[in-house]
Design a protein around this motif. Sequence first.
Motif, PDB file in Angstrom:
ATOM      1  N   THR A 149      -7.832 -41.554  27.514  1.00 11.30           N
ATOM      2  CA  THR A 149      -6.396 -41.250  27.583  1.00 11.30           C
ATOM      3  C   THR A 149      -5.609 -42.127  26.617  1.00 11.30           C
ATOM      4  OG1 THR A 149      -6.625 -40.592  29.893  1.00 11.30           O
ATOM      5  CG2 THR A 149      -4.402 -41.073  29.099  1.00 11.30           C
ATOM      6  N   ARG A 150      -5.929 -43.420  26.609  1.00 15.13           N
ATOM      7  CA  ARG A 150      -5.220 -44.327  25.696  1.00 15.13           C
ATOM      8  C   ARG A 150      -5.472 -43.949  24.238  1.00 15.13           C
ATOM      9  NH1 ARG A 150      -6.756 -48.395  29.483  1.00 15.13           N
ATOM     10  NH2 ARG A 150      -8.607 -48.846  28.248  1.00 15.13           N
ATOM     11  N   LYS A 151      -6.725 -43.550  23.919  1.00 11.86           N
ATOM     12  CA  LYS A 151      -7.024 -43.159  22.542  1.00 11.86           C
ATOM     13  C   LYS A 151      -6.228 -41.935  22.123  1.00 11.86           C
ATOM     14  CE  LYS A 151     -11.729 -45.032  22.289  1.00 11.86           C
ATOM     15  NZ  LYS A 151     -13.168 -44.707  22.113  1.00 11.86           N
ATOM     16  N   LEU A 152      -6.124 -40.947  23.025  1.00 13.58           N
ATOM     17  CA  LEU A 152      -5.372 -39.740  22.692  1.00 13.58           C
ATOM     18  C   LEU A 152      -3.892 -40.036  22.519  1.00 13.58           C
ATOM     19  CD1 LEU A 152      -7.080 -37.107  25.033  1.00 13.58           C
ATOM     20  CD2 LEU A 152      -7.262 -37.279  22.560  1.00 13.58           C
ATOM     21  N   VAL A 153      -3.355 -40.891  23.389  1.00  9.27           N
ATOM     22  CA  VAL A 153      -1.933 -41.245  23.282  1.00  9.27           C
ATOM     23  C   VAL A 153      -1.663 -41.959  21.964  1.00  9.27           C
ATOM     24  CG1 VAL A 153      -0.096 -42.662  24.264  1.00  9.27           C
ATOM     25  CG2 VAL A 153      -1.548 -41.308  25.761  1.00  9.27           C
ATOM     26  N   GLU A 154      -2.559 -42.900  21.610  1.00  7.76           N
ATOM     27  CA  GLU A 154      -2.379 -43.622  20.347  1.00  7.76           C
ATOM     28  C   GLU A 154      -2.491 -42.676  19.158  1.00  7.76           C
ATOM     29  OE1 GLU A 154      -5.310 -46.634  20.426  1.00  7.76           O
ATOM     30  OE2 GLU A 154      -4.290 -47.848  21.964  1.00  7.76           O
ATOM     31  N   GLU A 155      -3.424 -41.709  19.218  1.00  7.77           N
ATOM     32  CA  GLU A 155      -3.580 -40.750  18.121  1.00  7.77           C
ATOM     33  C   GLU A 155      -2.340 -39.879  17.977  1.00  7.77           C
ATOM     34  OE1 GLU A 155      -5.504 -39.113  14.883  1.00  7.77           O
ATOM     35  OE2 GLU A 155      -5.943 -40.896  16.072  1.00  7.77           O
ATOM     36  N   CYS A 156      -1.767 -39.457  19.124  1.00  9.80           N
ATOM     37  CA  CYS A 156      -0.543 -38.649  19.080  1.00  9.80           C
ATOM     38  C   CYS A 156       0.621 -39.437  18.470  1.00  9.80           C
ATOM     39  CB  CYS A 156      -0.183 -38.173  20.488  1.00  9.80           C
ATOM     40  SG  CYS A 156      -1.306 -36.919  21.141  1.00  9.80           S
ATOM     41  N   LYS A 157       0.717 -40.721  18.840  1.00 10.40           N
ATOM     42  CA  LYS A 157       1.779 -41.551  18.264  1.00 10.40           C
ATOM     43  C   LYS A 157       1.594 -41.676  16.754  1.00 10.40           C
ATOM     44  CE  LYS A 157       2.728 -44.321  22.397  1.00 10.40           C
ATOM     45  NZ  LYS A 157       2.709 -45.685  22.974  1.00 10.40           N
ATOM     46  N   ARG A 158       0.324 -41.847  16.326  1.00 11.01           N
ATOM     47  CA  ARG A 158       0.064 -41.985  14.898  1.00 11.01           C
ATOM     48  C   ARG A 158       0.448 -40.707  14.147  1.00 11.01           C
ATOM     49  NH1 ARG A 158      -3.444 -40.780  11.103  1.00 11.01           N
ATOM     50  NH2 ARG A 158      -4.663 -39.485  12.512  1.00 11.01           N
ATOM     51  N   LEU A 159       0.116 -39.546  14.734  1.00 10.00           N
ATOM     52  CA  LEU A 159       0.442 -38.276  14.085  1.00 10.00           C
ATOM     53  C   LEU A 159       1.954 -38.032  14.056  1.00 10.00           C
ATOM     54  CD1 LEU A 159      -2.389 -36.014  15.524  1.00 10.00           C
ATOM     55  CD2 LEU A 159      -2.167 -36.859  13.200  1.00 10.00           C
ATOM     56  N   GLN A 160       2.642 -38.444  15.127  1.00  6.20           N
ATOM     57  CA  GLN A 160       4.101 -38.308  15.133  1.00  6.20           C
ATOM     58  C   GLN A 160       4.729 -39.166  14.037  1.00  6.20           C
ATOM     59  OE1 GLN A 160       5.186 -39.276  19.132  1.00  6.20           O
ATOM     60  NE2 GLN A 160       4.638 -37.269  19.950  1.00  6.20           N
ATOM     61  N   ALA A 161       4.177 -40.380  13.843  1.00  2.00           N
ATOM     62  CA  ALA A 161       4.684 -41.237  12.778  1.00  2.00           C
ATOM     63  C   ALA A 161       4.412 -40.621  11.410  1.00  2.00           C
ATOM     64  CB  ALA A 161       4.046 -42.627  12.876  1.00  2.00           C
ATOM     65  N   GLU A 162       3.234 -39.965  11.291  1.00  2.63           N
ATOM     66  CA  GLU A 162       2.904 -39.298  10.030  1.00  2.63           C
ATOM     67  C   GLU A 162       3.853 -38.134   9.760  1.00  2.63           C
ATOM     68  OE1 GLU A 162       0.677 -39.045   6.546  1.00  2.63           O
ATOM     69  OE2 GLU A 162       0.671 -40.560   8.142  1.00  2.63           O
ATOM     70  N   ILE A 163       4.205 -37.389  10.824  1.00  4.29           N
ATOM     71  CA  ILE A 163       5.157 -36.284  10.681  1.00  4.29           C
ATOM     72  C   ILE A 163       6.511 -36.797  10.185  1.00  4.29           C
ATOM     73  CG2 ILE A 163       6.583 -34.706  12.052  1.00  4.29           C
ATOM     74  CD1 ILE A 163       4.066 -33.429  11.331  1.00  4.29           C
ATOM     75  N   MET A 164       6.968 -37.901  10.778  1.00  8.78           N
ATOM     76  CA  MET A 164       8.262 -38.467  10.361  1.00  8.78           C
ATOM     77  C   MET A 164       8.209 -38.901   8.893  1.00  8.78           C
ATOM     78  SD  MET A 164       9.261 -40.692  13.755  1.00  8.78           S
ATOM     79  CE  MET A 164      10.777 -41.243  12.995  1.00  8.78           C
ATOM     80  N   LYS A 165       7.043 -39.500   8.503  1.00  9.22           N
ATOM     81  CA  LYS A 165       6.905 -39.929   7.113  1.00  9.22           C
ATOM     82  C   LYS A 165       6.934 -38.738   6.164  1.00  9.22           C
ATOM     83  CE  LYS A 165       3.736 -42.384   4.049  1.00  9.22           C
ATOM     84  NZ  LYS A 165       2.433 -43.089   3.957  1.00  9.22           N
ATOM     85  N   LEU A 166       6.208 -37.658   6.533  1.00  9.43           N
ATOM     86  CA  LEU A 166       6.186 -36.470   5.695  1.00  9.43           C
ATOM     87  C   LEU A 166       7.561 -35.795   5.644  1.00  9.43           C
ATOM     88  CD1 LEU A 166       2.742 -34.939   6.729  1.00  9.43           C
ATOM     89  CD2 LEU A 166       3.305 -36.094   4.596  1.00  9.43           C
ATOM     90  N   THR A 167       8.279 -35.852   6.771  1.00  5.87           N
ATOM     91  CA  THR A 167       9.626 -35.276   6.787  1.00  5.87           C
ATOM     92  C   THR A 167      10.550 -36.011   5.822  1.00  5.87           C
ATOM     93  OG1 THR A 167       9.321 -34.621   9.091  1.00  5.87           O
ATOM     94  CG2 THR A 167      11.568 -34.678   8.270  1.00  5.87           C
ATOM     95  N   ASP A 168      10.423 -37.356   5.807  1.00  3.83           N
ATOM     96  CA  ASP A 168      11.232 -38.137   4.867  1.00  3.83           C
ATOM     97  C   ASP A 168      10.862 -37.808   3.424  1.00  3.83           C
ATOM     98  OD1 ASP A 168      12.498 -39.332   6.982  1.00  3.83           O
ATOM     99  OD2 ASP A 168      11.187 -41.090   7.014  1.00  3.83           O
ATOM    100  N   GLU A 169       9.536 -37.657   3.163  1.00  4.97           N
ATOM    101  CA  GLU A 169       9.126 -37.302   1.815  1.00  4.97           C
ATOM    102  C   GLU A 169       9.631 -35.910   1.434  1.00  4.97           C
ATOM    103  OE1 GLU A 169       4.932 -37.655   1.644  1.00  4.97           O
ATOM    104  OE2 GLU A 169       4.920 -39.857   1.808  1.00  4.97           O
ATOM    105  N   ASN A 170       9.609 -35.005   2.392  1.00 10.36           N
ATOM    106  CA  ASN A 170      10.115 -33.651   2.153  1.00 10.36           C
ATOM    107  C   ASN A 170      11.600 -33.682   1.785  1.00 10.36           C
ATOM    108  OD1 ASN A 170      10.357 -30.909   2.015  1.00 10.36           O
ATOM    109  ND2 ASN A 170      10.409 -30.585   4.221  1.00 10.36           N
TER     110      ASN A 170
END
Length: 226
Positions: A149-170
């Motif tokens: 559960t902790r691994k999945l939560v951490e992975e989701c947080k990482r992907l959300q941060a990646e989405i925000m980064k890509l949104t800024d680049e966009n």
Amino acid sequence: FSGPFTDVVTTNLKLRNPSDRKVCFKVKTTAPRRYCVRPNSGIIDPGSSVIVSVMLQPFDYDPNEKSKHKFMVQTTYAPPNITDMEAVWKEAKPDELMDSKLRCVFEMPNENDKLNDIDASKSTPVLNTSKQDGPMPKPHSVSLNDTETRKLVEECKRLQAEIMKLTDENRHLRDEGLRLRKVAHSDKSGSPTALALRDNGSNSLPSLLVVIAAIFIGFFLGKFIL
């Protein structure tokens, strides 16, 4: 002793005297500050038994630490007309003493046992009703332990941060595309074909990155929910 060890844990010892004489007993431990024993000494009549309660005091349990705690039950035949128990043990000869040694074992309930206990406590009142046809199915989420559960939560947080980064680049690339179009309009000698290719490249790249990130986060979120 079964945990958790955040409160007092009690284990009972049953001492039985199979002989035809009275027997004196005494309980000793290698960790007297960690345990409370009641009664810690006494007399057992012939053919009788005594229950001794051993109470482990609360402590911080470390599963990697091996227990070295031991108990010893020492016995001897009681002399006639006994009046002083301390004198009995002081005057007893080594060949008159009998003893049994016990090693302490600490166990923590695993996650499945905890979940089964919770399910059993929740389903008990339901089983007493006429509408209950069988045991309630367990939710799929119980198959995940805390580590997964902790691994999945951490992975989701990482992907959300990646989405925000890509949104800024966009956003940055979109602003850059607008700026280039303004330059193209103001530069009459510029090539329309080159400008069009540059606009298309700046617009398609961030969209592709966002789609890829959305696919990844959708995959991991789906795995977490299931």
